[in-house]
Design a protein around this motif. Sequence first.
Motif, PDB file in Angstrom:
ATOM      1  N   ASN A 193       0.822  -1.208   0.000  1.00 43.96           N
ATOM      2  CA  ASN A 193       0.000   0.000   0.000  1.00 43.96           C
ATOM      3  C   ASN A 193       0.858   1.261   0.000  1.00 43.96           C
ATOM      4  N   CYS A 194       1.949   1.231   0.756  1.00 46.29           N
ATOM      5  CA  CYS A 194       2.884   2.353   0.705  1.00 46.29           C
ATOM      6  C   CYS A 194       3.558   2.425  -0.662  1.00 46.29           C
ATOM      7  N   ALA A 195       3.796   1.267  -1.273  1.00 44.81           N
ATOM      8  CA  ALA A 195       4.417   1.254  -2.605  1.00 44.81           C
ATOM      9  C   ALA A 195       3.491   1.908  -3.628  1.00 44.81           C
ATOM     10  N   TYR A 196       2.217   1.605  -3.558  1.00 45.88           N
ATOM     11  CA  TYR A 196       1.269   2.242  -4.466  1.00 45.88           C
ATOM     12  C   TYR A 196       1.202   3.743  -4.228  1.00 45.88           C
ATOM     13  N   LYS A 197       1.231   4.144  -2.967  1.00 49.11           N
ATOM     14  CA  LYS A 197       1.232   5.572  -2.642  1.00 49.11           C
ATOM     15  C   LYS A 197       2.464   6.251  -3.237  1.00 49.11           C
ATOM     16  N   TRP A 198       3.614   5.563  -3.160  1.00 52.05           N
ATOM     17  CA  TRP A 198       4.837   6.127  -3.722  1.00 52.05           C
ATOM     18  C   TRP A 198       4.734   6.262  -5.239  1.00 52.05           C
ATOM     19  N   MET A 199       4.234   5.242  -5.920  1.00 45.14           N
ATOM     20  CA  MET A 199       4.132   5.294  -7.373  1.00 45.14           C
ATOM     21  C   MET A 199       3.239   6.449  -7.815  1.00 45.14           C
ATOM     22  N   ASP A 200       2.167   6.690  -7.095  1.00 42.15           N
ATOM     23  CA  ASP A 200       1.290   7.802  -7.436  1.00 42.15           C
ATOM     24  C   ASP A 200       1.970   9.144  -7.155  1.00 42.15           C
ATOM     25  N   TRP A 201       2.728   9.200  -6.068  1.00 42.17           N
ATOM     26  CA  TRP A 201       3.419  10.428  -5.680  1.00 42.17           C
ATOM     27  C   TRP A 201       4.504  10.809  -6.672  1.00 42.17           C
ATOM     28  N   ILE A 202       5.299   9.829  -7.089  1.00 38.38           N
ATOM     29  CA  ILE A 202       6.465  10.120  -7.916  1.00 38.38           C
ATOM     30  C   ILE A 202       6.078  10.580  -9.322  1.00 38.38           C
ATOM     31  N   ILE A 203       4.851  10.288  -9.749  1.00 40.75           N
ATOM     32  CA  ILE A 203       4.417  10.788 -11.057  1.00 40.75           C
ATOM     33  C   ILE A 203       3.379  11.895 -10.924  1.00 40.75           C
ATOM     34  N   SER A 204       3.174  12.424  -9.727  1.00 39.80           N
ATOM     35  CA  SER A 204       2.297  13.584  -9.575  1.00 39.80           C
ATOM     36  C   SER A 204       2.967  14.775 -10.262  1.00 39.80           C
ATOM     37  N   PRO A 205       2.208  15.719 -10.786  1.00 44.05           N
ATOM     38  CA  PRO A 205       2.776  16.767 -11.651  1.00 44.05           C
ATOM     39  C   PRO A 205       3.984  17.492 -11.078  1.00 44.05           C
ATOM     40  N   LYS A 206       3.890  18.005  -9.866  1.00 41.21           N
ATOM     41  CA  LYS A 206       4.987  18.790  -9.303  1.00 41.21           C
ATOM     42  C   LYS A 206       6.205  17.929  -9.011  1.00 41.21           C
ATOM     43  N   VAL A 207       5.999  16.766  -8.417  1.00 39.67           N
ATOM     44  CA  VAL A 207       7.118  15.893  -8.059  1.00 39.67           C
ATOM     45  C   VAL A 207       7.793  15.351  -9.313  1.00 39.67           C
ATOM     46  N   ASN A 208       7.013  14.930 -10.288  1.00 38.24           N
ATOM     47  CA  ASN A 208       7.599  14.405 -11.523  1.00 38.24           C
ATOM     48  C   ASN A 208       8.408  15.478 -12.245  1.00 38.24           C
ATOM     49  N   ALA A 209       7.961  16.729 -12.144  1.00 35.66           N
ATOM     50  CA  ALA A 209       8.722  17.841 -12.721  1.00 35.66           C
ATOM     51  C   ALA A 209      10.039  18.026 -11.977  1.00 35.66           C
ATOM     52  N   GLN A 210      10.007  17.940 -10.649  1.00 32.80           N
ATOM     53  CA  GLN A 210      11.231  18.077  -9.857  1.00 32.80           C
ATOM     54  C   GLN A 210      12.245  16.999 -10.220  1.00 32.80           C
ATOM     55  N   VAL A 211      11.782  15.759 -10.294  1.00 36.23           N
ATOM     56  CA  VAL A 211      12.681  14.651 -10.612  1.00 36.23           C
ATOM     57  C   VAL A 211      13.259  14.808 -12.016  1.00 36.23           C
ATOM     58  N   ALA A 212      12.396  15.161 -12.960  1.00 41.56           N
ATOM     59  CA  ALA A 212      12.841  15.290 -14.347  1.00 41.56           C
ATOM     60  C   ALA A 212      13.943  16.339 -14.480  1.00 41.56           C
ATOM     61  N   GLU A 213      13.773  17.474 -13.817  1.00 42.46           N
ATOM     62  CA  GLU A 213      14.783  18.534 -13.900  1.00 42.46           C
ATOM     63  C   GLU A 213      16.067  18.149 -13.177  1.00 42.46           C
ATOM     64  N   TYR A 214      15.927  17.507 -12.038  1.00 42.66           N
ATOM     65  CA  TYR A 214      17.107  17.104 -11.265  1.00 42.66           C
ATOM     66  C   TYR A 214      17.904  16.029 -11.979  1.00 42.66           C
ATOM     67  N   TYR A 215      17.170  15.132 -12.616  1.00 42.17           N
ATOM     68  CA  TYR A 215      17.783  13.960 -13.234  1.00 42.17           C
ATOM     69  C   TYR A 215      18.229  14.207 -14.667  1.00 42.17           C
ATOM     70  N   GLY A 216      17.434  15.002 -15.394  1.00 39.05           N
ATOM     71  CA  GLY A 216      17.752  15.260 -16.795  1.00 39.05           C
ATOM     72  C   GLY A 216      17.030  14.337 -17.750  1.00 39.05           C
ATOM     73  N   GLU A 217      15.696  14.392 -17.757  1.00 36.41           N
ATOM     74  CA  GLU A 217      14.896  13.560 -18.641  1.00 36.41           C
ATOM     75  C   GLU A 217      13.543  14.218 -18.867  1.00 36.41           C
ATOM     76  N   ALA A 218      12.807  13.756 -19.856  1.00 36.82           N
ATOM     77  CA  ALA A 218      11.458  14.241 -20.085  1.00 36.82           C
ATOM     78  C   ALA A 218      10.529  13.602 -19.053  1.00 36.82           C
ATOM     79  N   PRO A 219       9.665  14.381 -18.421  1.00 44.10           N
ATOM     80  CA  PRO A 219       8.759  13.809 -17.415  1.00 44.10           C
ATOM     81  C   PRO A 219       7.722  12.891 -18.049  1.00 44.10           C
TER      82      PRO A 219
END
Length: 400
Positions: free
Chosen positions: A311-337
């Motif tokens: 259940n925490c894993a599902y919560k994480w998967m939803d969180w990591i692709i939420s608009p703001k977080v996915n944008a943060q990761v994409a910019e930090y990492y260097g990829e298209a969200p």
Amino acid sequence: MRLYRSFKATAAVCSLLLVGACGMFAESSTSSSSSGFNPPDIEAQSKLGPTEGQVNLVSWAGYVEDGSSDPKADWVTPFEKRTGCQVHNKVAASSDEMVKLMKSGSYDALSASGDASLRLIASGEVAPVNTDLVPNYEDVFFGLKEQSWNSVDGKAYGIPHGRGANLLMYNTKEVSPSPMSWSAVFDDASKYKGQVTAYDSPIYIADAALYLRETRPSLDIENPYALDQEQFDAAVDLLKKQHADVGEYWSDYLKEISSFKSGDSVIGTTWQVIANLAESEGAKVKAVLPQEGATGWSDTWMISAKAKHPNCAYKWMDWIISPKVNAQVAEYYGEAPANIKSCDETSDPAFCDTFHATDEGYWKDIAFWTTPIEQCLDGRENIKCVPYAKWVQAWTEIKG
């Protein structure tokens, strides 16, 4: 085997190795079926229950940041506060390590690359994902949904995270005319003998196969990850020929940047973020998508079939692709969200244009990393394709 591909994160631990909007809402026409590929019958979770208080992840460096590497990069802390799920993350150095870690049964989810995902699906290490339990999945680009590296026969085995292309980078002063074809590093590589660079991984065999698909039509290559023995031998032979002209096989992005700045390398494979960084440091380089197209990567968050904290894993998967977080990761990492809405959340207004995030036409020319298996991924029957284990063996032979 891909090594660390994170850039800002790797800079903090640089001794570690890397290993148009039109159409973005249209359904993908790519088939997700892997003919003859029959993974174990595992049911996806039907509903969410109470969170378990923690989640154990395996990821590439830069995907799970809690502010310890960079105070400005922290999307773990707000997740923990919102869900009560404490994040424990293990950074993996390669896809092989990820597979090994998941087989231990100690982890709930991982950010798998295409050269690992089908191995995990075939062995029953990961379970199908119920996308209805991931609300933000609705806003994932259709070009990333139900693809051959994250789904089987229309059944999703993960949540797309982002994507990137393997481009051709060249020194604008030393390479003329501007190359428009991969022939510059294959058939014409002798022009730059000792100054050609190539990605150090067995999956690079697919780059040769993609080039041969366009230049040797008699081989009938349709999918660069679905190669029968004749097709595979042709790709390996091309890479053995190229080896004489390669000055360096790169896996550490810092070394590739340094090599282009010094002039030791003048042409070879790269990622957009590497080209951007090299140019910002004074290297006279340009990165292009050649006329034959290119290979690329798209990572997928997958859940363990033995997850102790699903259940925490599902919560994480939803969180990591939420608009703001996915944008943060994409910019930090260097990829298209992965999330369509993330482009409205990036700190750099031009970021999604630079990384072609909304240009589905651009991605149609990218053959994303997919684990080669005996069941030919292009749908051919009554013939065996060369599996990944033999790609690994051949890569050792290619490099001598």
